[in-house]
Design a protein around this motif. Structure first.
Motif, PDB file in Angstrom:
ATOM      1  N   LEU A  48      -6.975 -15.938   5.282  1.00 39.98           N
ATOM      2  CA  LEU A  48      -5.945 -14.980   4.867  1.00 39.98           C
ATOM      3  C   LEU A  48      -6.506 -13.932   3.915  1.00 39.98           C
ATOM      4  CD1 LEU A  48      -2.789 -17.230   4.395  1.00 39.98           C
ATOM      5  CD2 LEU A  48      -3.172 -15.490   6.141  1.00 39.98           C
ATOM      6  N   LEU A  49      -7.393 -14.348   3.027  1.00 41.15           N
ATOM      7  CA  LEU A  49      -8.012 -13.376   2.120  1.00 41.15           C
ATOM      8  C   LEU A  49      -8.822 -12.343   2.895  1.00 41.15           C
ATOM      9  CD1 LEU A  49      -9.204 -15.663  -0.834  1.00 41.15           C
ATOM     10  CD2 LEU A  49      -7.357 -13.971  -0.864  1.00 41.15           C
ATOM     11  N   GLY A  50      -9.546 -12.807   3.910  1.00 44.23           N
ATOM     12  CA  GLY A  50     -10.297 -11.875   4.743  1.00 44.23           C
ATOM     13  C   GLY A  50      -9.392 -10.901   5.473  1.00 44.23           C
ATOM     14  N   SER A  51      -8.304 -11.408   6.037  1.00 47.67           N
ATOM     15  CA  SER A  51      -7.381 -10.528   6.765  1.00 47.67           C
ATOM     16  C   SER A  51      -6.668  -9.572   5.835  1.00 47.67           C
ATOM     17  CB  SER A  51      -6.365 -11.372   7.551  1.00 47.67           C
ATOM     18  OG  SER A  51      -5.551 -12.125   6.681  1.00 47.67           O
ATOM     19  N   ILE A  52      -6.319 -10.024   4.633  1.00 47.35           N
ATOM     20  CA  ILE A  52      -5.667  -9.147   3.654  1.00 47.35           C
ATOM     21  C   ILE A  52      -6.594  -7.997   3.263  1.00 47.35           C
ATOM     22  CG2 ILE A  52      -4.920  -9.040   1.237  1.00 47.35           C
ATOM     23  CD1 ILE A  52      -3.721 -11.872   1.704  1.00 47.35           C
ATOM     24  N   ALA A  53      -7.867  -8.321   3.061  1.00 50.09           N
ATOM     25  CA  ALA A  53      -8.829  -7.266   2.721  1.00 50.09           C
ATOM     26  C   ALA A  53      -8.952  -6.250   3.851  1.00 50.09           C
ATOM     27  CB  ALA A  53     -10.189  -7.886   2.413  1.00 50.09           C
ATOM     28  N   LEU A  54      -8.989  -6.729   5.095  1.00 54.81           N
ATOM     29  CA  LEU A  54      -9.075  -5.824   6.247  1.00 54.81           C
ATOM     30  C   LEU A  54      -7.850  -4.917   6.323  1.00 54.81           C
ATOM     31  CD1 LEU A  54     -10.444  -8.038   9.180  1.00 54.81           C
ATOM     32  CD2 LEU A  54     -11.634  -6.210   7.961  1.00 54.81           C
ATOM     33  N   VAL A  55      -6.662  -5.519   6.225  1.00 54.79           N
ATOM     34  CA  VAL A  55      -5.426  -4.725   6.329  1.00 54.79           C
ATOM     35  C   VAL A  55      -5.344  -3.707   5.203  1.00 54.79           C
ATOM     36  CG1 VAL A  55      -2.910  -4.842   6.279  1.00 54.79           C
ATOM     37  CG2 VAL A  55      -4.197  -6.554   7.540  1.00 54.79           C
ATOM     38  N   SER A  56      -5.711  -4.106   3.987  1.00 56.89           N
ATOM     39  CA  SER A  56      -5.647  -3.182   2.854  1.00 56.89           C
ATOM     40  C   SER A  56      -6.573  -1.983   3.068  1.00 56.89           C
ATOM     41  CB  SER A  56      -6.026  -3.911   1.561  1.00 56.89           C
ATOM     42  OG  SER A  56      -5.114  -4.944   1.275  1.00 56.89           O
ATOM     43  N   PHE A  84      -5.570   3.862  -4.344  1.00 56.84           N
ATOM     44  CA  PHE A  84      -4.281   3.327  -4.759  1.00 56.84           C
ATOM     45  C   PHE A  84      -3.634   2.527  -3.632  1.00 56.84           C
ATOM     46  CE2 PHE A  84      -4.678   5.994  -8.412  1.00 56.84           C
ATOM     47  CZ  PHE A  84      -3.816   5.473  -9.358  1.00 56.84           C
ATOM     48  N   GLY A  85      -3.829   2.960  -2.383  1.00 50.50           N
ATOM     49  CA  GLY A  85      -3.312   2.187  -1.259  1.00 50.50           C
ATOM     50  C   GLY A  85      -3.951   0.815  -1.186  1.00 50.50           C
ATOM     51  N   LEU A  86      -5.269   0.752  -1.369  1.00 48.82           N
ATOM     52  CA  LEU A  86      -5.982  -0.520  -1.363  1.00 48.82           C
ATOM     53  C   LEU A  86      -5.512  -1.405  -2.507  1.00 48.82           C
ATOM     54  CD1 LEU A  86      -8.220  -2.328  -0.245  1.00 48.82           C
ATOM     55  CD2 LEU A  86      -9.843  -1.069  -1.679  1.00 48.82           C
ATOM     56  N   LEU A  87      -5.360  -0.821  -3.685  1.00 44.42           N
ATOM     57  CA  LEU A  87      -4.898  -1.575  -4.849  1.00 44.42           C
ATOM     58  C   LEU A  87      -3.493  -2.127  -4.618  1.00 44.42           C
ATOM     59  CD1 LEU A  87      -5.562  -2.428  -7.763  1.00 44.42           C
ATOM     60  CD2 LEU A  87      -4.517  -0.283  -8.531  1.00 44.42           C
ATOM     61  N   GLY A  88      -2.613  -1.310  -4.048  1.00 46.67           N
ATOM     62  CA  GLY A  88      -1.252  -1.759  -3.769  1.00 46.67           C
ATOM     63  C   GLY A  88      -1.211  -2.901  -2.769  1.00 46.67           C
ATOM     64  N   GLY A  89      -2.037  -2.823  -1.736  1.00 50.37           N
ATOM     65  CA  GLY A  89      -2.089  -3.898  -0.754  1.00 50.37           C
ATOM     66  C   GLY A  89      -2.553  -5.206  -1.353  1.00 50.37           C
ATOM     67  N   ILE A  90      -3.559  -5.139  -2.217  1.00 53.72           N
ATOM     68  CA  ILE A  90      -4.078  -6.354  -2.850  1.00 53.72           C
ATOM     69  C   ILE A  90      -3.051  -6.946  -3.809  1.00 53.72           C
ATOM     70  CG2 ILE A  90      -5.839  -7.226  -4.418  1.00 53.72           C
ATOM     71  CD1 ILE A  90      -7.759  -5.183  -3.186  1.00 53.72           C
ATOM     72  N   LEU A  91      -2.397  -6.103  -4.602  1.00 57.96           N
ATOM     73  CA  LEU A  91      -1.384  -6.599  -5.544  1.00 57.96           C
ATOM     74  C   LEU A  91      -0.204  -7.231  -4.812  1.00 57.96           C
ATOM     75  CD1 LEU A  91      -1.367  -3.769  -8.257  1.00 57.96           C
ATOM     76  CD2 LEU A  91      -2.379  -6.054  -8.406  1.00 57.96           C
ATOM     77  N   ALA A  92       0.191  -6.641  -3.686  1.00 56.31           N
ATOM     78  CA  ALA A  92       1.270  -7.234  -2.882  1.00 56.31           C
ATOM     79  C   ALA A  92       0.859  -8.612  -2.379  1.00 56.31           C
ATOM     80  CB  ALA A  92       1.615  -6.320  -1.710  1.00 56.31           C
ATOM     81  N   ALA A  93      -0.396  -8.740  -1.953  1.00 52.55           N
ATOM     82  CA  ALA A  93      -0.886 -10.035  -1.469  1.00 52.55           C
ATOM     83  C   ALA A  93      -0.880 -11.078  -2.592  1.00 52.55           C
ATOM     84  CB  ALA A  93      -2.295  -9.876  -0.907  1.00 52.55           C
ATOM     85  N   VAL A  94      -1.278 -10.673  -3.786  1.00 54.16           N
ATOM     86  CA  VAL A  94      -1.264 -11.604  -4.927  1.00 54.16           C
ATOM     87  C   VAL A  94       0.161 -12.047  -5.235  1.00 54.16           C
ATOM     88  CG1 VAL A  94      -1.688 -11.786  -7.416  1.00 54.16           C
ATOM     89  CG2 VAL A  94      -3.379 -10.686  -5.935  1.00 54.16           C
ATOM     90  N   ALA A 153       0.826  -1.207   0.000  1.00 57.14           N
ATOM     91  CA  ALA A 153       0.000   0.000   0.000  1.00 57.14           C
ATOM     92  C   ALA A 153       0.861   1.257   0.000  1.00 57.14           C
ATOM     93  CB  ALA A 153      -0.922  -0.004   1.215  1.00 57.14           C
ATOM     94  N   SER A 154       1.923   1.264   0.781  1.00 53.81           N
ATOM     95  CA  SER A 154       2.797   2.432   0.855  1.00 53.81           C
ATOM     96  C   SER A 154       3.483   2.696  -0.486  1.00 53.81           C
ATOM     97  CB  SER A 154       3.861   2.236   1.941  1.00 53.81           C
ATOM     98  OG  SER A 154       3.253   2.088   3.210  1.00 53.81           O
ATOM     99  N   THR A 155       3.921   1.640  -1.158  1.00 52.84           N
ATOM    100  CA  THR A 155       4.566   1.799  -2.464  1.00 52.84           C
ATOM    101  C   THR A 155       3.585   2.340  -3.497  1.00 52.84           C
ATOM    102  OG1 THR A 155       6.058  -0.038  -1.955  1.00 52.84           O
ATOM    103  CG2 THR A 155       5.872   0.615  -4.257  1.00 52.84           C
ATOM    104  N   ALA A 156       2.353   1.847  -3.472  1.00 53.38           N
ATOM    105  CA  ALA A 156       1.340   2.349  -4.409  1.00 53.38           C
ATOM    106  C   ALA A 156       1.056   3.827  -4.173  1.00 53.38           C
ATOM    107  CB  ALA A 156       0.058   1.531  -4.267  1.00 53.38           C
TER     108      ALA A 156
END
Length: 339
Positions: free
Chosen positions: A249-257, A130-140, A101-104
């Motif tokens: 993990l998908l649920g937690s990733i969505a929360l963190v993002s 963009f922060g949300l998008l970056g967090g999701i892409l990092a998770a992928v 998220a920070s990089t995005a």
């Protein structure tokens, strides 16, 4: 276990009262103090003093609500990650979501600086998006590195998260150093963890996301108890551990993002809150997860109040204040675990 079960209602009541007290103190205290009677009149629409209405409805109330949402999301994500990884020292940041998220955000500011006015209505949602998008892409990306032969080994997941997070953090630092002074200050404030720019538009978006994710996680939290067993024992129960682990993990990733996109890099909430909850109500996740949510809410709300008042009128990032608490606590847990 029975003792912990009987303590659960008292713990919930205690933290609910603490949260209500924190809300009251946060609304009435600051650079501009407001009396209890003025607070009641203003909140009921009986006081038309423009200064009091502005301070309460535009500054303090949005920050309190955002702090509660962020604290809840990070704490629940931390409890889930600790459960599925069987690692009490795990933290949402270990998956590299914060770094993504920070990089995005850094990329967005670096390439679109000076052009924000061209975004129209999208302008105020651009950085969180963009922060949300970056967090999701990092998770992928972490998932692709971790997945092997149809399984998702915990060790590969953690190591991949550390590696990807470190690489993305390096990119973020490089971009930040190339920015002008104004953009540099914006990125530094955001990555340090801050909710100073909270508003009801951000709150609405985040609330919708949490209302979709949290009920599912609360209802299924009891399934995390299965991870107290070894892999073979779990499979003997007819449960596919990797599929269950992936869902959580998908649920937690969505929360963190969602949380990182709204408030930046607030760390250690996902580490400290589940540990406190575990000490209060035991190891059973159907009690641990909701209590961790209450602990995280109280922790971020109290920290945000202190961050904006302890050096007033100067404000320090709430993430920095929580880190001052979290780092010693982490070292204490590390010592107790490996002594």
């Amino acid at each position: 276990m029975s003792k912990a079960r009987y303590a659960f209602p008292l713990v919930v009541l205690g933290f609910a009262l603490l949260i209500l007290l924190t809300i009251y103190i946060s609304l009435t205290n600051g650079v501009y103090d407001i009396s209890p009677w003025d607070l009641i009149q203003t909140m009921l629409g009986m006081n038309d003093n423009a200064d009091k209405v502005l301070v309460l409805t535009e500054f303090r109330l949005p920050r309190i609500i955002m702090a509660a949402l962020v604290g809840t999301g990070l704490a629940v994500a931390g409890a889930i990650i600790q459960g599925v990884t069987r690692n009490d020292l795990a933290d949402p940041g270990i998956l590299g979501i914060n770094a993504g998220a920070s990089t995005a955000i850094a990329l967005f500011i670096f390439f679109l600086r000076g052009n924000l006015s061209n975004l129209g209505m999208f302008e105020q949602f651009a950085m969180p998006f963009f922060g949300l998008l970056g967090g999701i892409l990092a998770a992928v990306l972490i998932y692709l590195f971790s997945y092997k032969n149809g399984t998702l080994p915990v060790e590969r997941l953690i190591l991949s998260g550390i590696a990807v997070g470190s690489g993305l953090s390096a990119i973020s630092v490089y971009l930040t150093l190339k920015m002008n002074t104004q953009d540099f200050e914006m990125v530094v404030t955001w990555t340090a963890g801050s909710i100073w720019n909270a508003n009801f538009d951000y709150i609405l978006v985040m609330l919708c996301g949490l209302l979709l994710i949290l009920p599912v996680l609360f209802i299924s939290a009891h399934m995390l108890n299965i991870f107290h067993l070894d892999e073979n024992s779990i499979k003997s129960l007819g449960v596919l551990p990797d599929r269950l682990r992936m869902g959580f993990l998908l649920g937690s990733i969505a929360l963190v993002s969602l949380c990182v996109a709204a408030s930046g890099g607030i760390g250690f909430v996902g580490l400290v809150a589940p540990h406190i909850a575990r000490r209060l109500v035991g190891m059973s996740f159907q009690r641990l997860v909701p209590v961790a949510a209450l602990v995280g809410t109280a922790l971020v709300m109290i920290s945000d109040f202190l961050a904006r008042t302890i050096l007033q009128p100067t404000e320090i990032p709430v993430g920095m204040l929580i880190s001052l608490i979290g780092v010693p606590y982490f070292l204490y847990l590390l010592y107790r675990t490996y002594k």
